[in-house]
Design a protein around this motif. Structure first.
Motif, PDB file in Angstrom:
ATOM      1  N   GLY A  85      65.747  50.206  38.604  1.00  0.00           N
ATOM      2  CA  GLY A  85      65.474  49.297  38.536  1.00  0.00           C
ATOM      3  C   GLY A  85      64.062  49.241  39.620  1.00  0.00           C
ATOM      4  N   ALA A  86      62.982  48.239  39.824  1.00  0.00           N
ATOM      5  CA  ALA A  86      62.260  48.780  40.614  1.00  0.00           C
ATOM      6  C   ALA A  86      61.975  48.994  42.036  1.00  0.00           C
ATOM      7  CB  ALA A  86      61.248  47.271  40.966  1.00  0.00           C
ATOM      8  N   TYR A  87      63.162  49.212  42.938  1.00  0.00           N
ATOM      9  CA  TYR A  87      63.648  49.395  44.286  1.00  0.00           C
ATOM     10  C   TYR A  87      64.635  50.348  43.920  1.00  0.00           C
ATOM     11  CZ  TYR A  87      62.301  44.910  44.220  1.00  0.00           C
ATOM     12  OH  TYR A  87      61.473  44.004  45.003  1.00  0.00           O
ATOM     13  N   PRO A  88      64.228  51.452  45.248  1.00  0.00           N
ATOM     14  CA  PRO A  88      66.168  52.945  45.267  1.00  0.00           C
ATOM     15  C   PRO A  88      67.007  52.643  44.877  1.00  0.00           C
ATOM     16  CG  PRO A  88      63.785  52.632  47.141  1.00  0.00           C
ATOM     17  CD  PRO A  88      63.879  51.256  46.510  1.00  0.00           C
ATOM     18  N   VAL A  89      67.839  52.725  44.776  1.00  0.00           N
ATOM     19  CA  VAL A  89      68.920  53.060  45.049  1.00  0.00           C
ATOM     20  C   VAL A  89      69.658  54.735  45.239  1.00  0.00           C
ATOM     21  CG1 VAL A  89      69.232  51.758  42.725  1.00  0.00           C
ATOM     22  CG2 VAL A  89      69.331  54.210  41.822  1.00  0.00           C
ATOM     23  N   VAL A  90      71.101  53.917  45.150  1.00  0.00           N
ATOM     24  CA  VAL A  90      71.923  55.562  46.107  1.00  0.00           C
ATOM     25  C   VAL A  90      73.280  56.083  44.834  1.00  0.00           C
ATOM     26  CG1 VAL A  90      73.706  55.934  47.630  1.00  0.00           C
ATOM     27  CG2 VAL A  90      71.797  54.770  48.154  1.00  0.00           C
ATOM     28  N   THR A 101      67.183  57.552  45.897  1.00  0.00           N
ATOM     29  CA  THR A 101      66.324  57.707  45.311  1.00  0.00           C
ATOM     30  C   THR A 101      64.554  57.342  45.664  1.00  0.00           C
ATOM     31  OG1 THR A 101      66.046  55.901  44.135  1.00  0.00           O
ATOM     32  CG2 THR A 101      67.500  58.147  43.095  1.00  0.00           C
ATOM     33  N   ARG A 102      63.530  58.651  45.622  1.00  0.00           N
ATOM     34  CA  ARG A 102      62.416  57.859  45.738  1.00  0.00           C
ATOM     35  C   ARG A 102      62.097  57.453  44.637  1.00  0.00           C
ATOM     36  NH1 ARG A 102      58.814  61.977  46.070  1.00  0.00           N
ATOM     37  NH2 ARG A 102      60.345  64.037  45.560  1.00  0.00           N
ATOM     38  N   LEU A 103      60.571  56.598  44.533  1.00  0.00           N
ATOM     39  CA  LEU A 103      60.144  55.898  43.545  1.00  0.00           C
ATOM     40  C   LEU A 103      58.644  56.809  43.286  1.00  0.00           C
ATOM     41  CD1 LEU A 103      61.160  52.333  43.829  1.00  0.00           C
ATOM     42  CD2 LEU A 103      62.389  53.979  43.232  1.00  0.00           C
ATOM     43  N   SER A 104      58.569  56.618  41.774  1.00  0.00           N
ATOM     44  CA  SER A 104      57.491  57.540  41.156  1.00  0.00           C
ATOM     45  C   SER A 104      56.844  56.795  40.412  1.00  0.00           C
ATOM     46  CB  SER A 104      57.589  58.784  40.660  1.00  0.00           C
ATOM     47  OG  SER A 104      56.413  58.967  40.181  1.00  0.00           O
ATOM     48  N   TYR A 105      55.424  55.843  40.301  1.00  0.00           N
ATOM     49  CA  TYR A 105      55.449  55.211  39.602  1.00  0.00           C
ATOM     50  C   TYR A 105      53.842  55.703  38.261  1.00  0.00           C
ATOM     51  CZ  TYR A 105      56.742  51.210  42.586  1.00  0.00           C
ATOM     52  OH  TYR A 105      57.768  51.071  43.691  1.00  0.00           O
ATOM     53  N   ARG A 106      53.791  55.369  37.116  1.00  0.00           N
ATOM     54  CA  ARG A 106      53.624  55.459  36.070  1.00  0.00           C
ATOM     55  C   ARG A 106      53.447  55.050  35.186  1.00  0.00           C
ATOM     56  NH1 ARG A 106      56.812  61.142  34.957  1.00  0.00           N
ATOM     57  NH2 ARG A 106      56.944  61.944  37.010  1.00  0.00           N
ATOM     58  N   SER A 107      51.961  55.492  34.198  1.00  0.00           N
ATOM     59  CA  SER A 107      51.599  53.966  33.436  1.00  0.00           C
ATOM     60  C   SER A 107      51.546  54.144  32.228  1.00  0.00           C
ATOM     61  CB  SER A 107      49.621  54.476  33.302  1.00  0.00           C
ATOM     62  OG  SER A 107      48.953  54.024  34.398  1.00  0.00           O
ATOM     63  N   GLY A 108      52.382  52.571  32.012  1.00  0.00           N
ATOM     64  CA  GLY A 108      53.131  52.693  30.558  1.00  0.00           C
ATOM     65  C   GLY A 108      52.701  52.022  29.776  1.00  0.00           C
ATOM     66  N   VAL A 109      53.749  51.162  28.552  1.00  0.00           N
ATOM     67  CA  VAL A 109      53.564  50.361  27.366  1.00  0.00           C
ATOM     68  C   VAL A 109      52.625  48.583  28.123  1.00  0.00           C
ATOM     69  CG1 VAL A 109      54.132  48.843  25.897  1.00  0.00           C
ATOM     70  CG2 VAL A 109      55.020  50.827  25.946  1.00  0.00           C
ATOM     71  N   MET A 110      53.735  48.288  29.242  1.00  0.00           N
ATOM     72  CA  MET A 110      53.513  47.267  30.052  1.00  0.00           C
ATOM     73  C   MET A 110      51.451  47.036  30.921  1.00  0.00           C
ATOM     74  SD  MET A 110      53.959  44.090  31.168  1.00  0.00           S
ATOM     75  CE  MET A 110      55.792  43.551  32.007  1.00  0.00           C
ATOM     76  N   THR A 111      51.520  48.542  31.391  1.00  0.00           N
ATOM     77  CA  THR A 111      50.021  48.483  31.858  1.00  0.00           C
ATOM     78  C   THR A 111      48.805  48.793  30.477  1.00  0.00           C
ATOM     79  OG1 THR A 111      50.835  50.057  33.376  1.00  0.00           O
ATOM     80  CG2 THR A 111      48.708  50.233  33.341  1.00  0.00           C
TER      81      THR A 111
END
Length: 161
Positions: A85-90, A101-111
Protein backbone atom coordinates in the motif's frame (compact mmCIF):
# COMPACT_ATOMS: atom_id res chain seq x y z
CA UNK A 1 42.13 37.74 -82.08
CA UNK A 2 44.11 35.31 -84.14
CA UNK A 3 45.93 32.16 -83.09
CA UNK A 4 49.74 32.27 -82.81
CA UNK A 5 51.73 30.89 -85.77
CA UNK A 6 52.60 27.19 -85.56
CA UNK A 7 55.97 26.27 -84.05
CA UNK A 8 58.41 25.26 -86.68
CA UNK A 9 61.43 23.15 -85.72
CA UNK A 10 63.19 23.42 -89.06
CA UNK A 11 63.89 27.16 -88.70
CA UNK A 12 67.53 28.19 -88.35
CA UNK A 13 68.54 29.39 -84.87
CA UNK A 14 68.26 33.10 -84.31
CA UNK A 15 71.32 35.16 -83.61
CA UNK A 16 72.33 35.39 -79.95
CA UNK A 17 70.64 32.12 -78.92
CA UNK A 18 72.38 28.76 -78.54
CA UNK A 19 71.26 26.01 -80.91
CA UNK A 20 68.34 23.90 -79.61
CA UNK A 21 69.23 20.48 -78.14
CA UNK A 22 67.28 17.29 -78.57
CA UNK A 23 66.14 15.69 -75.23
CA UNK A 24 67.70 16.36 -71.84
CA UNK A 25 71.45 16.41 -71.32
CA UNK A 26 72.93 13.45 -69.45
CA UNK A 27 73.78 14.16 -65.82
CA UNK A 28 77.26 13.27 -64.63
CA UNK A 29 77.25 10.15 -62.41
CA UNK A 30 78.81 11.70 -59.33
CA UNK A 31 79.06 15.43 -59.85
CA UNK A 32 79.32 16.20 -56.16
CA UNK A 33 80.59 13.58 -53.70
CA UNK A 34 78.84 13.56 -50.29
CA UNK A 35 80.66 15.81 -47.88
CA UNK A 36 81.05 15.29 -44.14
CA UNK A 37 79.38 18.01 -42.10
CA UNK A 38 81.57 19.41 -39.34
CA UNK A 39 80.66 18.30 -35.81
CA UNK A 40 78.76 15.15 -36.81
CA UNK A 41 80.12 11.59 -36.80
CA UNK A 42 80.31 9.86 -40.19
CA UNK A 43 77.17 8.03 -41.28
CA UNK A 44 77.34 4.25 -41.23
CA UNK A 45 75.30 1.80 -43.22
CA UNK A 46 72.79 -0.21 -41.19
CA UNK A 47 73.68 -3.88 -40.92
CA UNK A 48 70.26 -5.33 -41.64
CA UNK A 49 70.04 -8.74 -43.26
CA UNK A 50 68.60 -8.58 -46.77
CA UNK A 51 64.93 -9.49 -47.00
CA UNK A 52 63.64 -12.05 -49.41
CA UNK A 53 61.82 -10.67 -52.39
CA UNK A 54 58.03 -10.64 -51.92
CA UNK A 55 57.99 -11.56 -48.21
CA UNK A 56 57.56 -9.08 -45.37
CA UNK A 57 59.21 -9.62 -42.01
CA UNK A 58 56.81 -11.34 -39.63
CA UNK A 59 56.65 -10.18 -35.99
CA UNK A 60 57.21 -12.86 -33.35
CA UNK A 61 53.98 -14.55 -32.16
CA UNK A 62 52.39 -12.98 -29.09
CA UNK A 63 50.83 -15.16 -26.45
CA UNK A 64 47.59 -13.73 -25.14
CA UNK A 65 45.88 -14.61 -21.92
CA UNK A 66 42.12 -14.46 -21.89
CA UNK A 67 40.23 -14.13 -18.65
CA UNK A 68 36.52 -14.81 -18.70
CA UNK A 69 34.55 -13.20 -15.90
CA UNK A 70 30.91 -14.01 -15.42
CA UNK A 71 28.88 -11.71 -13.19
CA UNK A 72 25.62 -13.13 -11.95
CA UNK A 73 23.17 -10.84 -10.19
CA UNK A 74 19.99 -12.18 -8.76
CA UNK A 75 17.05 -10.20 -7.63
CA UNK A 76 15.81 -11.31 -4.23
CA UNK A 77 12.57 -13.24 -4.38
CA UNK A 78 9.83 -12.25 -1.96
CA UNK A 79 8.47 -15.32 -0.18
CA UNK A 80 5.58 -13.66 1.65
CA UNK A 81 3.23 -11.49 -0.43
CA UNK A 82 1.90 -8.78 1.85
CA UNK A 83 -0.56 -6.16 0.67
CA UNK A 84 1.57 -3.37 -0.77
CA UNK A 85 0.00 0.00 0.00
CA UNK A 86 1.05 3.56 0.67
CA UNK A 87 3.12 2.60 3.75
CA UNK A 88 6.27 0.47 4.23
CA UNK A 89 5.71 -3.25 4.90
CA UNK A 90 7.87 -6.08 6.23
CA UNK A 91 8.65 -8.79 3.67
CA UNK A 92 10.48 -12.11 3.95
CA UNK A 93 13.06 -12.66 1.21
CA UNK A 94 13.97 -16.05 -0.27
CA UNK A 95 17.07 -16.30 1.97
CA UNK A 96 14.83 -16.06 5.07
CA UNK A 97 15.76 -12.48 5.87
CA UNK A 98 12.94 -10.17 6.95
CA UNK A 99 13.32 -6.59 5.76
CA UNK A 100 11.19 -3.47 5.79
CA UNK A 101 10.64 -1.89 2.39
CA UNK A 102 11.65 1.65 1.43
CA UNK A 103 9.17 3.71 -0.56
CA UNK A 104 9.80 5.42 -3.88
CA UNK A 105 7.17 7.61 -5.54
CA UNK A 106 6.74 7.85 -9.31
CA UNK A 107 4.16 9.69 -11.41
CA UNK A 108 1.37 7.45 -12.66
CA UNK A 109 -2.10 7.63 -14.18
CA UNK A 110 -3.63 9.36 -11.13
CA UNK A 111 -1.04 12.16 -11.29
CA UNK A 112 -1.74 12.84 -14.96
CA UNK A 113 -5.53 12.77 -14.51
CA UNK A 114 -5.44 15.28 -11.65
CA UNK A 115 -3.06 17.52 -13.63
CA UNK A 116 -5.37 17.46 -16.67
CA UNK A 117 -8.44 18.10 -14.49
CA UNK A 118 -6.90 21.13 -12.80
CA UNK A 119 -5.74 22.44 -16.18
CA UNK A 120 -9.20 22.12 -17.79
CA UNK A 121 -11.11 23.62 -14.84
CA UNK A 122 -8.77 26.59 -14.40
CA UNK A 123 -8.61 27.28 -18.14
CA UNK A 124 -12.42 27.24 -18.34
CA UNK A 125 -12.95 29.60 -15.39
CA UNK A 126 -9.90 31.86 -15.55
CA UNK A 127 -8.61 31.41 -19.08
CA UNK A 128 -4.92 31.42 -18.19
CA UNK A 129 -4.11 29.69 -14.86
CA UNK A 130 -4.13 26.16 -16.27
CA UNK A 131 -0.40 25.75 -15.75
CA UNK A 132 -1.08 25.37 -12.03
CA UNK A 133 -2.05 21.78 -12.87
CA UNK A 134 1.61 20.78 -12.60
CA UNK A 135 1.23 20.99 -8.81
CA UNK A 136 -0.15 17.42 -9.05
CA UNK A 137 3.40 16.20 -9.73
CA UNK A 138 4.54 17.56 -6.34
CA UNK A 139 2.03 15.59 -4.24
CA UNK A 140 3.19 12.08 -3.23
CA UNK A 141 -0.37 10.96 -2.39
CA UNK A 142 -1.22 11.21 -6.12
CA UNK A 143 1.76 9.12 -7.30
CA UNK A 144 2.31 5.35 -7.57
CA UNK A 145 4.28 3.77 -4.70
CA UNK A 146 7.23 1.44 -5.42
CA UNK A 147 8.40 -0.76 -2.51
CA UNK A 148 12.19 -1.35 -2.51
CA UNK A 149 14.36 -3.72 -0.49
CA UNK A 150 17.56 -2.37 1.18
CA UNK A 151 19.56 -3.18 -1.99
CA UNK A 152 17.24 -0.98 -4.10
CA UNK A 153 15.40 -3.79 -5.95
CA UNK A 154 11.64 -3.37 -6.51
CA UNK A 155 9.70 -5.97 -4.51
CA UNK A 156 6.20 -4.56 -5.01
CA UNK A 157 4.15 -1.73 -6.52
CA UNK A 158 1.00 0.07 -5.34
CA UNK A 159 -0.75 1.85 -8.21
CA UNK A 160 -3.32 4.50 -7.37
CA UNK A 161 -5.37 3.78 -10.52
Amino acid sequence: MSAPPPYATDQPPQQGYPPPQQGYPAQPAAAYPPQQQPGYPPQQQAAYPPQQQGYAEQPPPVQQQTINTTVVTTQPQVVSQPHFGAYPVVVTLANGQQVQTRLSYRSGVMTWLVCAGIFLVLCFFTGFLGVIGIVAFCIDDLKDVYHLDPAGNVVGVYKRI
